[in-house]
Design a protein around this motif. Structure first.
Motif, PDB file in Angstrom:
ATOM      1  N   UNK B  26      36.685  38.694  35.952  1.00  0.00           N
ATOM      2  CA  UNK B  26      35.672  39.509  37.183  1.00  0.00           C
ATOM      3  C   UNK B  26      34.226  39.393  35.871  1.00  0.00           C
ATOM      4  N   UNK B  30      30.181  38.021  36.289  1.00  0.00           N
ATOM      5  CA  UNK B  30      29.221  39.499  36.141  1.00  0.00           C
ATOM      6  C   UNK B  30      28.456  39.328  34.847  1.00  0.00           C
ATOM      7  N   UNK B  69      40.480  31.728  38.986  1.00  0.00           N
ATOM      8  CA  UNK B  69      40.397  32.267  40.178  1.00  0.00           C
ATOM      9  C   UNK B  69      41.248  31.240  41.428  1.00  0.00           C
TER      10      UNK B  69
ATOM     11  N   UNK C  82      30.870  37.052  44.305  1.00  0.00           N
ATOM     12  CA  UNK C  82      31.601  36.645  42.829  1.00  0.00           C
ATOM     13  C   UNK C  82      33.069  37.812  42.744  1.00  0.00           C
ATOM     14  N   UNK C  83      32.648  39.474  43.188  1.00  0.00           N
ATOM     15  CA  UNK C  83      33.273  40.474  43.468  1.00  0.00           C
ATOM     16  C   UNK C  83      34.275  40.149  44.210  1.00  0.00           C
ATOM     17  N   UNK C  85      35.552  37.413  45.354  1.00  0.00           N
ATOM     18  CA  UNK C  85      36.133  36.194  44.632  1.00  0.00           C
ATOM     19  C   UNK C  85      36.868  36.912  43.785  1.00  0.00           C
ATOM     20  N   UNK C  86      37.218  38.091  43.555  1.00  0.00           N
ATOM     21  CA  UNK C  86      37.726  39.089  42.500  1.00  0.00           C
ATOM     22  C   UNK C  86      38.360  39.738  43.659  1.00  0.00           C
TER      23      UNK C  86
END
Lengths: 535, 111, 221
Positions: B26, B30, B69, C82-83, C85-86
């Motif tokens: 993650x 980012x 993921x 993205x967060x 997805x995390x």
């Protein structure tokens, strides 16, 4: 599961009532539900075809019989519905969803497909799409032809968007069926059933499922873009905004050419089963036939541009596609030769299913060879959009798919319903369909070579005789199907009880009672040899 | 494969990715998103390289998502093959459309 | 289905009647999900092909379109997605370790992020409508002062791509909510989590598509 009511001993009477059918997750019942619905749509599409031929019986100037339909618009609509219904609702789901659903698990010794609920969902998707498609008939109708070519489909004041959404939903149903088949073949084979012991019908369904997975999503998005185009005018396929109608054709045929093989590969699978069973001989070149299915599936993705030789794609692309298209002939011919070789020293028995298999080989050979003619770029420029093309794809789709579908029905009729059909009326039906088919479509090759354009409401008097012959042929086909309907109904009501294995076939579905029990096999089969151990 | 019917096959042994790995992935995602925007500030200097750079970063991000993921790193060969084949066929669709576009006889468009 | 006792105590897998083992059922389900993901990739991919096709044809017009988008909105949305997805990924780990409460929290965060994404999207669309940047034929080039007469084509792509992606986000919200409710009910545990994993893969695909949409629409001109 834990019902206290007594269950019947086969899948038909296992549970009772309409509700038990509508909520069933049994692959055999879902196959039967597809059977009933697809046959219903086949009837509608067939009536439309008869209407079209009736209109073309004579030029419009002829007295009395000249003009049957009100005007050219109605003709376009009937032509569009005939095409769309036959393609999306009959031939594409025909073999995989009916016979595939029913027999794929039986063939590999499984209790069901991998995702029974998704299987039911696929039927509901199909029905939703089909009902929506039929519903457009009661609105402004559609008149684009089943190909929905832009920019006409953007501008026409008909219910194109609805029809396109219907086709999208039916595409989802097709994807779900394909997904189910791939996983079932990978994961649910009985002990000892290796990939190379699977019946060839299963191989063909497997190749078809791969096509369904890879091609249908592109059609889905293309149709979705077309629908959005109509609602929002996004301009992607609209030349007014700098969009490119040729791109629509690229996208459309990226699906729709492989779709031709979605229609015909399972048909070849059925023919393989029929020929080995009724020759009482192990099929010649099992591996070659199995892998040629995958070969056709692979090649089918590289040839779509042969539909667009005169559509404005570049000439270089046309030449590339012309050569690539010839490649399809190779795996197809491999199958043909192996079937013929199977007859050699076999004890060939001309039962109705076998007649259909032979009919398939005859008609498909004509359809295939004229296909190679049309793939030749300079010849296609002449033949494009003439009746030659119409005759060619009817020889492939009807002569190929429908012939083998009918053969498959008769072959598996005893297994599906536990009754025998009457051989004499079934043969009569075949004779009428086979002769009628050739009488209908062979003159169209000549008409096409003479230059009669397709999708036209009227023609010049020079084409009259051949058109008359063609229309008479369509009546023969109609009579043939009436005999077929009679055979099925008679078989269902008065047929003798079918034994477990009336044809002396070796594949697994014949080693369980007719009709099969709810769980397919009372004891899980253990496979120790290949599918066609005749001698 | 599916044939063994002993008790072990009825107990699943999930491959549990450690939490630390997810955190790292993650963070990397980012970081790469910031890098994309940072690189965009220089798109005038990079000229025609701006697009490939942005796509390269997107490609790296996508690979991180796919491998960790979506656990394709630890998945079966068949599942990896299934996912990969989609891109192969997209490349085919794109490739032939590109050939067609590139070899057309140019016509003047008023737009 | 085997009823033998094993090390995992109360939790046993539910094996449907047509599967022999939990392992067979799990691997079948997984493969089915991947096949579905394949269709998603092909479906979205075809629009990307269309995008590249026209981008090649009208590079300046696309540049003008990209300039009129606010990359900061897209940037924030990328981070949000993205967060999410995390959090989706870790929720599966929690379920596999029988930590359902943490999993519920992670799933709820995912839904929240998805909702934030949609809200930002809503404001973005509203802003575009306000400026008269409608798709295709509805975009009046003279009125918005566009340099290229067919700027509507760019916005045709913009609205179709983000719209279809948005529909997927909405479907994702629905599916994750379904997973959340079933997790609360205690359906998922160390022996049965395949629906959450499937929805998770779907959600990652949604993220994956956005990872490409962001530079494509907002940055590359």
């Amino acid at each position: 599961m834990a019902k206290t009511t007594a269950h019947g001993d086969n899948y038909i009477n296992y549970e009772k009532g309409l509700w038990s059918w509508l909520t069933t997750v049994d692959h055999k019942r879902i196959g039967l539900m597809y059977f009933i619905t697809v046959m219903f749509f086949f009837f509608i599409g067939g009536v439309m075809a008869l209407l079209l031929r009736l209109e073309l019986f004579a030029p419009n100037t002829a007295p009395n019989v000249g003009q049957i339909l009100a005007n050219g618009d109605v003709y376009n609509q009937v032509m569009t519905y005939h095409g769309a219904i036959m393609v999306f609702m009959v031939i594409v789901p025909g073999i995989p969803a009916i016979l595939g659903n029913f027999f794929l698990p039986l063939h590999i010794g499984a209790k069901d497909v991998a995702f029974p609920k998704i299987n039911l969902l696929s039927w509901y998707c199909f029905m939703a799409g089909a009902i929506l498609a039929i519903a457009t008939f009661f609105t402004t109708k559609i008149d684009t032809g089943w190909t929905f070519y832009t920019p006409y489909s953007i501008r026409t004041g008909t219910a194109t968007a609805l029809m396109v959404l219907a086709a999208f939903i039916m595409g989802m149903s097709s994807i779900l069926t394909g997904l189910n088949f791939i996983v079932t073949v990978h994961k649910l084979r009985a002990p000892g059933m290796t990939m190379h012991r699977m019946p060839l019908f299963v191989w063909s369904l497997y190749a078809t499922a791969i096509l369904q997975m890879l091609a249908t999503p592109v059609l889905g998005i293309t149709l979705l873009l077309l629908a959005v185009e109509r609602f929002l005018g996004i301009g992607i396929f609209d030349p007014k905004l700098g969009g490119d109608p040729v791109l629509f054709q690229h996208f459309f045929w990226f699906y729709s050419h492989p779709a031709v093989y979605i229609m015909v590969i399972p048909a070849m699978g059925i023919v393989s089963e029929l020929i080995t069973t009724f020759s009482k001989k192990v099929i010649f070149g099992y591996t070659a036939i199995a892998y040629s299915s995958l070969g056709i599936a692979a090649v089918s993705f590289f040839v779509w541009g042969h539909h667009m030789f005169v559509s404005g794609q570049s000439e270089t692309t046309g030449i590339i596609f012309s050569f690539l298209t010839m490649l399809v002939g190779v795996p197809t011919a491999i199958k043909m030769f192996n079937w013929v070789a199977t007859f050699y020293k076999g004890s060939v028995e001309f039962r109705t299913p076998m007649l259909y298999a032979l009919g398939f080989m005859f008609l498909f050979a004509i359809g295939g060879v004229t296909g190679i003619m049309l793939a030749t770029l300079p010849i296609d420029v002449h033949f494009h959009d003439t009746y030659f093309v119409v005759a060619h794809f009817h020889y492939v789709m009807v002569g190929g798919t429908l012939m083998s579908l009918m053969g498959g029905y008769y072959y598996w009729f005893p297994k599906m319903f536990g009754k025998m059909y009457s051989e004499s009326t079934a043969r009569m039906s075949f004779v009428f369909i086979f002769i009628g088919f050739n009488v209908t479509f062979f003159p169209q090759f000549i008409l096409g070579a003479m230059g009669m354009p397709r999708r036209y409401f009227d023609y010049i008097p020079a084409y009259e005789t051949l058109n008359k012959i063609s229309t008479v042929g369509s009546w023969l086909i109609g009579i043939g199907f009436l005999f077929g309907l009679y055979t099925i109904v008679h078989g269902l009501l008065k047929g003798e009880k079918a034994p477990m294995n009336p044809w002396g076939s070796k594949t697994l579905e014949w080693q369980t009672p007719s009709p099969p029990p709810h769980d397919n096999f009372s004891v899980e089969p253990v496979v120790t040899a290949g599918p066609y151990e005749y001698r | 494969m599916a044939q063994n019917n002993d008790n072990n096959a009825n107990v699943l042994h999930p491959h549990i990715t450690p939490m630390a790995t997810y955190f790292k992935v993650a963070l990397a995602l980012f970081g790469l998103t910031f890098l994309t925007v940072f690189a965009h500030q220089f798109h005038h200097q990079m000229g025609s390289w701006a697009a490939p750079v942005a796509f390269l970063i997107a490609l790296i991000k996508a690979s991180l998502v796919i491998l960790w993921f979506m656990h394709l790193k630890d998945d079966t060969k068949m599942n990896r093959f299934i996912f990969a084949i989609g891109f192969v066929f997209l490349a085919l669709l794109f490739g032939i459309c590109a050939i067609d576009f590139a070899t057309r006889v140019p016509e003047f468009s008023p737009l | 289905m085997s009823t033998d006792n094993h090390a995992h105590g109360a939790h046993t897998a539910h094996v449907a009647h047509h599967f022999k083992t939990a392992d067979q059922q799990y691997s079948s389900g997984k493969e089915g999900i991947w096949l579905f993901m394949l269709t998603e990739i092909l479906m979205f991919g075809a629009i990307f092909v269309g995008y590249f096709y026209y981008h090649n044809q009208y590079p300046e017009m696309f540049a003008e379109g990209a300039k009129s988008l606010d990359w900061k909105m897209g940037f924030v949305n990328t981070l949000v997605l993205i967060f999410s997805s995390f959090t989706m990924a870790i929720s599966i780990s929690f379920i596999q370790k029988n930590q359902q409460k943490k999993a519920v929290l992670a799933l709820a965060t995912t839904i929240l992020c998805a909702a934030i994404f949609m809200v930002i999207k809503y404001f973005e669309y509203q802003h575009k409508f306000h400026l008269g940047l409608y798709p295709g034929k509805f975009l009046d080039a003279a009125k918005v002062g566009a340099e290229h007469a067919n700027l509507g084509l760019y916005f045709g792509f913009y609205y179709t791509m983000t719209g279809l992606h948005g529909i997927h986000v909405m479907i994702g919200i629905g599916l994750i909510t379904w997973c959340l409710l079933r997790t609360v009910r205690g359906d998922f545990h160390s022996q049965y989590w395949i629906p959450v994993e499937g929805v998770g893969l779907f959600w990652h695909i949604v993220d994956l598509i956005w990872i490409f949409l962001f530079p494509l629409l907002y940055l590359v001109g």
